[in-house]
Design a protein around this motif. Sequence first.
Motif, PDB file in Angstrom:
ATOM      1  N   VAL A 152      14.853   6.994   5.816  1.00  0.00           N
ATOM      2  CA  VAL A 152      13.620   7.514   5.244  1.00  0.00           C
ATOM      3  C   VAL A 152      13.645   7.451   3.712  1.00  0.00           C
ATOM      4  CG1 VAL A 152      12.205   9.596   5.023  1.00  0.00           C
ATOM      5  CG2 VAL A 152      13.290   9.060   7.213  1.00  0.00           C
ATOM      6  N   ILE A 153      12.535   6.965   3.152  1.00  0.00           N
ATOM      7  CA  ILE A 153      12.341   7.031   1.702  1.00  0.00           C
ATOM      8  C   ILE A 153      11.310   8.114   1.436  1.00  0.00           C
ATOM      9  CG2 ILE A 153      11.609   5.800  -0.370  1.00  0.00           C
ATOM     10  CD1 ILE A 153      12.269   3.220   0.967  1.00  0.00           C
ATOM     11  N   LEU A 154      11.645   9.032   0.550  1.00  0.00           N
ATOM     12  CA  LEU A 154      10.704  10.114   0.239  1.00  0.00           C
ATOM     13  C   LEU A 154       9.843   9.746  -0.955  1.00  0.00           C
ATOM     14  CD1 LEU A 154      13.109  13.153   0.697  1.00  0.00           C
ATOM     15  CD2 LEU A 154      11.380  12.302   2.294  1.00  0.00           C
ATOM     16  N   ILE A 198       0.838  -1.210   0.000  1.00  0.00           N
ATOM     17  CA  ILE A 198       0.000   0.000   0.000  1.00  0.00           C
ATOM     18  C   ILE A 198       0.869   1.255   0.000  1.00  0.00           C
ATOM     19  CG2 ILE A 198      -1.749   1.308   1.296  1.00  0.00           C
ATOM     20  CD1 ILE A 198      -2.684  -1.551   2.308  1.00  0.00           C
ATOM     21  N   ARG A 199       1.952   1.216   0.766  1.00  0.00           N
ATOM     22  CA  ARG A 199       2.831   2.391   0.775  1.00  0.00           C
ATOM     23  C   ARG A 199       3.497   2.591  -0.583  1.00  0.00           C
ATOM     24  NH1 ARG A 199       3.728   0.789   6.220  1.00  0.00           N
ATOM     25  NH2 ARG A 199       5.516  -0.404   5.530  1.00  0.00           N
ATOM     26  N   ALA A 200       3.772   1.492  -1.283  1.00  0.00           N
ATOM     27  CA  ALA A 200       4.323   1.638  -2.640  1.00  0.00           C
ATOM     28  C   ALA A 200       3.273   2.265  -3.567  1.00  0.00           C
ATOM     29  CB  ALA A 200       4.784   0.287  -3.182  1.00  0.00           C
ATOM     30  N   PHE A 201       2.018   1.806  -3.480  1.00  0.00           N
ATOM     31  CA  PHE A 201       0.957   2.380  -4.326  1.00  0.00           C
ATOM     32  C   PHE A 201       0.819   3.872  -4.042  1.00  0.00           C
ATOM     33  CE2 PHE A 201      -1.293  -1.929  -3.490  1.00  0.00           C
ATOM     34  CZ  PHE A 201      -0.464  -2.567  -4.393  1.00  0.00           C
ATOM     35  N   MET A 202       0.922   4.206  -2.754  1.00  0.00           N
ATOM     36  CA  MET A 202       0.762   5.594  -2.328  1.00  0.00           C
ATOM     37  C   MET A 202       1.886   6.445  -2.913  1.00  0.00           C
ATOM     38  SD  MET A 202      -0.017   6.567   1.587  1.00  0.00           S
ATOM     39  CE  MET A 202       1.518   7.061   2.296  1.00  0.00           C
ATOM     40  N   LYS A 203       3.077   5.870  -2.896  1.00  0.00           N
ATOM     41  CA  LYS A 203       4.242   6.569  -3.423  1.00  0.00           C
ATOM     42  C   LYS A 203       4.092   6.782  -4.931  1.00  0.00           C
ATOM     43  CE  LYS A 203       9.126   5.574  -4.038  1.00  0.00           C
ATOM     44  NZ  LYS A 203      10.099   4.496  -3.924  1.00  0.00           N
ATOM     45  N   TRP A 204       3.541   5.794  -5.629  1.00  0.00           N
ATOM     46  CA  TRP A 204       3.374   5.927  -7.073  1.00  0.00           C
ATOM     47  C   TRP A 204       2.303   6.958  -7.411  1.00  0.00           C
ATOM     48  CZ3 TRP A 204       2.889  -0.070  -7.953  1.00  0.00           C
ATOM     49  CH2 TRP A 204       4.150  -0.658  -7.713  1.00  0.00           C
ATOM     50  N   GLY A 205       1.308   7.078  -6.559  1.00  0.00           N
ATOM     51  CA  GLY A 205       0.272   8.085  -6.770  1.00  0.00           C
ATOM     52  C   GLY A 205      -1.079   7.514  -7.126  1.00  0.00           C
ATOM     53  N   SER A 206      -2.113   8.302  -6.852  1.00  0.00           N
ATOM     54  CA  SER A 206      -3.488   7.797  -7.005  1.00  0.00           C
ATOM     55  C   SER A 206      -3.970   7.807  -8.449  1.00  0.00           C
ATOM     56  CB  SER A 206      -4.442   8.596  -6.129  1.00  0.00           C
ATOM     57  OG  SER A 206      -4.352   9.953  -6.478  1.00  0.00           O
ATOM     58  N   PRO A 250      -1.718   5.245   9.939  1.00  0.00           N
ATOM     59  CA  PRO A 250      -3.006   5.852   9.584  1.00  0.00           C
ATOM     60  C   PRO A 250      -3.021   6.529   8.221  1.00  0.00           C
ATOM     61  CG  PRO A 250      -2.512   6.284  11.873  1.00  0.00           C
ATOM     62  CD  PRO A 250      -1.305   5.588  11.307  1.00  0.00           C
ATOM     63  N   ARG A 251      -1.922   7.145   7.812  1.00  0.00           N
ATOM     64  CA  ARG A 251      -1.946   7.832   6.518  1.00  0.00           C
ATOM     65  C   ARG A 251      -2.118   6.835   5.365  1.00  0.00           C
ATOM     66  NH1 ARG A 251       1.166  11.385   2.833  1.00  0.00           N
ATOM     67  NH2 ARG A 251       3.108  10.326   3.297  1.00  0.00           N
ATOM     68  N   ALA A 252      -1.416   5.709   5.460  1.00  0.00           N
ATOM     69  CA  ALA A 252      -1.552   4.687   4.417  1.00  0.00           C
ATOM     70  C   ALA A 252      -2.948   4.053   4.482  1.00  0.00           C
ATOM     71  CB  ALA A 252      -0.473   3.614   4.582  1.00  0.00           C
ATOM     72  N   TRP A 253      -3.438   3.857   5.695  1.00  0.00           N
ATOM     73  CA  TRP A 253      -4.791   3.303   5.888  1.00  0.00           C
ATOM     74  C   TRP A 253      -5.797   4.183   5.158  1.00  0.00           C
ATOM     75  CZ3 TRP A 253      -9.750   4.030   7.387  1.00  0.00           C
ATOM     76  CH2 TRP A 253     -10.489   2.944   7.888  1.00  0.00           C
ATOM     77  N   LYS A 254      -5.699   5.489   5.385  1.00  0.00           N
ATOM     78  CA  LYS A 254      -6.682   6.412   4.807  1.00  0.00           C
ATOM     79  C   LYS A 254      -6.534   6.502   3.287  1.00  0.00           C
ATOM     80  CE  LYS A 254      -7.235   8.817   9.128  1.00  0.00           C
ATOM     81  NZ  LYS A 254      -6.726   9.910   9.983  1.00  0.00           N
ATOM     82  N   VAL A 290       6.124   8.496   8.765  1.00  0.00           N
ATOM     83  CA  VAL A 290       5.377   8.367   7.518  1.00  0.00           C
ATOM     84  C   VAL A 290       4.114   9.216   7.528  1.00  0.00           C
ATOM     85  CG1 VAL A 290       6.287   6.167   6.714  1.00  0.00           C
ATOM     86  CG2 VAL A 290       4.353   6.175   8.248  1.00  0.00           C
ATOM     87  N   GLY A 291       3.803   9.791   8.684  1.00  0.00           N
ATOM     88  CA  GLY A 291       2.695  10.749   8.753  1.00  0.00           C
ATOM     89  C   GLY A 291       3.098  12.108   8.209  1.00  0.00           C
ATOM     90  N   VAL A 292       4.393  12.325   8.003  1.00  0.00           N
ATOM     91  CA  VAL A 292       4.882  13.610   7.482  1.00  0.00           C
ATOM     92  C   VAL A 292       4.675  13.631   5.965  1.00  0.00           C
ATOM     93  CG1 VAL A 292       6.952  15.035   7.137  1.00  0.00           C
ATOM     94  CG2 VAL A 292       6.582  13.879   9.322  1.00  0.00           C
ATOM     95  N   GLU A 293       4.038  14.680   5.504  1.00  0.00           N
ATOM     96  CA  GLU A 293       3.771  14.871   4.075  1.00  0.00           C
ATOM     97  C   GLU A 293       5.066  14.710   3.262  1.00  0.00           C
ATOM     98  OE1 GLU A 293       0.396  15.935   3.485  1.00  0.00           O
ATOM     99  OE2 GLU A 293       0.961  15.436   1.426  1.00  0.00           O
ATOM    100  N   GLY A 294       5.052  13.870   2.258  1.00  0.00           N
ATOM    101  CA  GLY A 294       6.237  13.729   1.407  1.00  0.00           C
ATOM    102  C   GLY A 294       7.071  12.498   1.737  1.00  0.00           C
ATOM    103  N   VAL A 295       6.789  11.859   2.881  1.00  0.00           N
ATOM    104  CA  VAL A 295       7.539  10.658   3.248  1.00  0.00           C
ATOM    105  C   VAL A 295       6.777   9.433   2.760  1.00  0.00           C
ATOM    106  CG1 VAL A 295       8.366   9.227   5.155  1.00  0.00           C
ATOM    107  CG2 VAL A 295       8.591  11.718   5.269  1.00  0.00           C
ATOM    108  N   ALA A 296       7.474   8.520   2.109  1.00  0.00           N
ATOM    109  CA  ALA A 296       6.809   7.318   1.611  1.00  0.00           C
ATOM    110  C   ALA A 296       6.962   6.165   2.595  1.00  0.00           C
ATOM    111  CB  ALA A 296       7.379   6.918   0.257  1.00  0.00           C
TER     112      ALA A 296
END
Length: 666
Positions: A582-584, A374-382, A405-409, A556-562
């Motif tokens: 950290v991976i951005l 899910i975090r990879a999908f999030m990093k790739w974009g919606s 929570p950010r990835a959950w949402k 990972v709750g920080v905007e821009g962090v993957a």
Amino acid sequence: MAEESGDTDTDGDGELEARLADQETFDPPESFVEQANVADDGIYEEFEENWPDCWERAANLLSWDQEYETVLEDDDAPFYKWFTGGELNASANCLDRHVEDGAKNRAAIKWEGELGETRTYTYGDLLNEVEEFAAALRDLGVEEDDVVTLYMPMIPELPIAMLACARIGAPHSVVFAGFSADALATRMNAADSEYLVTCDGYYRRGDALNHKEKADKGLRGVDHEVTSVVVDRLGDELNHFLGNSAHDYDELIEEHAGASVEPVSRDAEDMLFLMYTSGTTGQPKGVKHTTGGYLSYAAWTSHAVLDVKPEDTYWCAADIGWITGHSYIVYGPLALGTTSMMYEGTPDYPERDRLWELVEKNGVDIFYTAPTAIRAFMKWGSQYPEEHDLSSLRLLGTVGEPINPRAWKWYYTHIGGENCPIVDTWWQTETGGMMITTLPGVGTMKPGSAGPPLPGIDARIVDTSGEQIEAGDAGYLTVQNPWPGMLRTLYQNDERFLAEYWQEYSDEESDEWVYFPEDGAKIDDDGYITILGRVDDVINVSGHRLGTMEIESAIVGVEGVAEAAVVGGSHEVKGQAVYTYVILEEGQGDSESMRERIVEGVEDAIGPIARPEEVVFTPELPKTRSGKIMRRLLEDLASGEELGNTSTLRNPEIVDEIAARISDSD
Ligand code: ATP
Ligand code: MG
């Protein structure tokens, strides 16, 4: 991989994101509740009052050749026995009974190869091929209780071989195809396994990988004779040559065409399979699962938590080489007679919308994956899921590690369309099936928290002396009563079984047995459990105990962090200090201000005590082949120590790169 640019997280619906960001709880939609397999919250009380007989609900999902006499036998605890006196066959439960019930033409397995070819096996087809292969295995000499090793990627012949073994009462031991030749040899030796089913190769990102070569190399490390069978996956792509004693799968199937093999009645406590844990820590453990207890538990949790129904198209995007695939691609869903999807390849081949294309094309109802995906999908974009109609989805799930929570949402919004409950399921290879999660038709969801223990599961959070702790405090997760899906022992190693799981919190004198999964956790006032990670992932900064997962979630709750990994490194003054890797997200520069925002994010969420000593930006994290971060390597790097074994890493090259970045920042 193509570079994506721009901020991938706010894509026109920033308002929605902002609203969701503040929301702490989510209720399942009415439309879900109305059709849920379990929708009555009285089930918790019902299970508690009738324990252990409540587990008959699970056993009743199966067909038994011989009814069991006793639900639970605990005379020799913690060597518990479930459904004793009962007899059944797992393959008959997954196949024959559905065919007899008129589901012969329903799809059992829908498979898609990486290059796009598809194969559908109806329940009738699957039963036929399972019988043919079972007959072949017998002819090769496989007898009841012989361990058959299956070293195969995500091709239909893997579940076919599993069910063929189950049919003749031969336990299987699946070794993940991504594992090395050595890993195969170690596991075959440990299990005295004289039979191997493998294949010539498979596709990864469009390339044909030579798997046979690896299998052959592994066989050279096995200390006894082995009879092997090779599946031809690649046709002419690779030279499909067979070793001296190897048999060709297709020829065997042809020779046994139309064979019928009676399913062997197995005792409920007979071994169904052996599964070696992924080995994130220490020596692999041969976890033993049984026919009656395991299968009932896999079926029950698929029914109650994954809400699986026969008419569904259900997709667990895990690999069958892990327990998740055993319980929730093969045994649970097929026991319930549903259609289970299998995909051979990677989620970003040929494009990053591959999974969503598959969901749309097959009208997938239920989708179960891991937070790392899910975090990879999030990093790739919606934009990738947005290209597809995902409205067939009814329920989403995650497993494997805590989901922040950010990835959950993100999952809830961009995959579930705000219309699907999410089950965050905590469990282990050893537990056989899910243990802690909300019931999707019953419970309110709290992003970041797995939820309450399932009905009938007595999970408690305790301190080092075993006393239950206050809501809000961090402690150790324990399970205080047995459950049908539990491991029975570590293969041929009862002593290690006792030492690994039962020593810590049990009171042997008074015959009170407490299972210790070796995870840290905390519980809130509503009884919701948040998993903090493995107990050895706790950092002790100046006497304060900090959970690495909690700090990671803050980062990972920080905007821009993957993605982030946090470990303790030795520190002269504090004892240990917090090191973060950290991976951005793509397009995000690793500026000094980013570093400051991360430090602030941690201080705000946990407190100044958790302030990172160092923030190292990296393009990747060292991960095991199951996708878990190998923290002990990052600890060695942080402490400047010699690096431990890197042989189970998927990306060993990243270790040097991280080391270079650490010395740069010194
Ligand atoms: P090994 O035991 O060999 O080191 P492993 O523990 O990674 O490997 P698994 O049995 O696949 O092997 O993983 C179980 C572990 O994964 C749990 O103990 C827990 O730490 C973590 N885990 C699984 N699901 C969740 C979840 N939903 N939330 C938090 N952690 C989870
Ligand atoms: Mg484990």
